[in-house]
Design a protein around this motif. Structure first.
Motif: not given
Length: 354
Positions: A72-78, A257-259
């Motif tokens: 789980e996450n509060d923000g994600l960088i792919i 919050k997805v980058y």
């Protein structure tokens, strides 16, 4: 932000410096030189490492699915890179060098076995649905580096070097000056070219294009790129070429919050904007700044500069290329640029070697 916890998901806690792979076939680098453990770096930076391969995301990116479980996450960088399109018939007969160190080592070993010489074919193509999704620059470096290395050994006369691509002007993203310089260098180094013809496929000893076919004892080929396989089932918006659609803030379009940074993304910008490590660094800086801002309640505001910077290396010399919207600089080949590229490698990796 001291309140943030950083989690990294990857198969192994290591960093592979891909730009240095151009030197593996000619012995200037080994796989061990370019593979660094990140355990010490992660400990210093208080990063939590999760060993695993990402297989998808759920809940708009708030859950990352891996082959070892869910995170789980509060923000994600792919930043999971691109995937080479391997659809051409017989492509298993070609080596794709940027797939990783084993591919570069395979080229090295094949060269070592060609004691009596032979024909080496170098080529690349793009994703027709996303022309920027390509890796052209390294192919020039493999070509020119191997040519120079063979000359140093006094064996160049035993080999025929051939370059092929569907593009009529290879290297056009580098600018018109670079195209002229690249084609001029090929002519001076007696490299035969097949340009502007669609590639139909490969055989064990042959390259087949719509305009011609020719035999080759070693085929080094970089196909166009698309996104990771799991993107299609992610629910995230994709470009026509299969990359994650991003805005100028590196935010995946219409996602909170997805980058995305690097080859995984499709970004607004000039048509010449490259899939390149330098661009990935610039995009990662913007993505990280904007994600931290969002987590603090701010709107994304950091953008990245469209900037192409590269040294096209030739084993012991190199040509510098720089391009922005306002400038396009191409220098003559100079041995100092080769050493500048090696110095940059040392500087870039210094932090991870501590």
């Amino acid at each position: 932000d001291a309140g943030l916890q950083i989690d990294v998901v990857a198969p192994r806690p290591e960093f592979v410096y891909l730009p240095g792979m151009i030197w593996i076939p000619t012995g200037l680098r080994s796989g061990a030189d370019l593979t660094l453990s990140l355990n010490s770096f992660f400990a210093r930076q208080r990063v939590n490492f999760h060993a695993g391969r990402v297989t998808g995301v759920e809940n708009g990116g708030r859950t990352v699915v891996t082959d070892k479980g869910k995170i789980e996450n509060d923000g994600l960088i792919i930043s999971s890179g691109g995937r080479f399109i391997k659809k051409l018939p017989g492509i298993e007969h070609a080596i794709t060098p940027c797939e990783g160190i084993p591919a570069a080592e395979k080229i090295r070993d094949r060269l070592a076995s060609m004691e009596d010489g032979g024909t080496i074919a170098f080529g690349f193509s793009s994703n027709p649905k996303e022309p920027s999704a390509m890796r052209g620059g390294p192919m020039f470096e493999f070509l020119f580096g191997i040519d120079r290395w063979l000359r140093k050994q006094g064996r160049r006369d035993r080999f025929e070097l051939v370059f092929f691509t569907p593009a009529e002007k290879p290297g056009q993203r580098l600018g018109e000056k670079a195209v002229k310089g690249i084609l001029s260098t090929m002519a001076k180094r007696d490299v035969k070219t097949y340009l502007g013809h669609k590639i139909k496929g490969f055989e064990a000893d042959r390259v087949i294009t719509e305009g011609a076919e020719f035999r080759a004892d070693l085929i080094i080929f970089m196909p166009g790129m698309t996104g990771n396989k799991w993107f299609a089932e992610s629910g995230l918006p994709l470009s026509e070429g299969g990359m994650l659609k991003a805005n100028r803030y590196c935010q995946v379009e219409e996602q909170e919050k997805v980058y995305v940074a690097g080859d995984s993304g499709s970004y607004p910008g000039p048509g010449w904007m490259p899939k390149q490590a330098h661009m990935a660094d610039l995009q990662a800086e913007a993505a990280a700044a904007n994600l931290v801002g969002e987590l603090n309640g701010d709107q994304p505001s950091a953008t990245f500069k469209a900037e192409l910077v590269c040294i096209i290396d030739s084993y012991d010399t190199g040509m510098m290329v720089y391009r922005t919207d306002k400038r396009n600089l191409v220098t003559p080949a100079f041995s100092g640029f080769h050493w500048a590229k090696r110095l940059f490698e040392w500087h870039y990796l210094r932090e991870y070697r501590k």
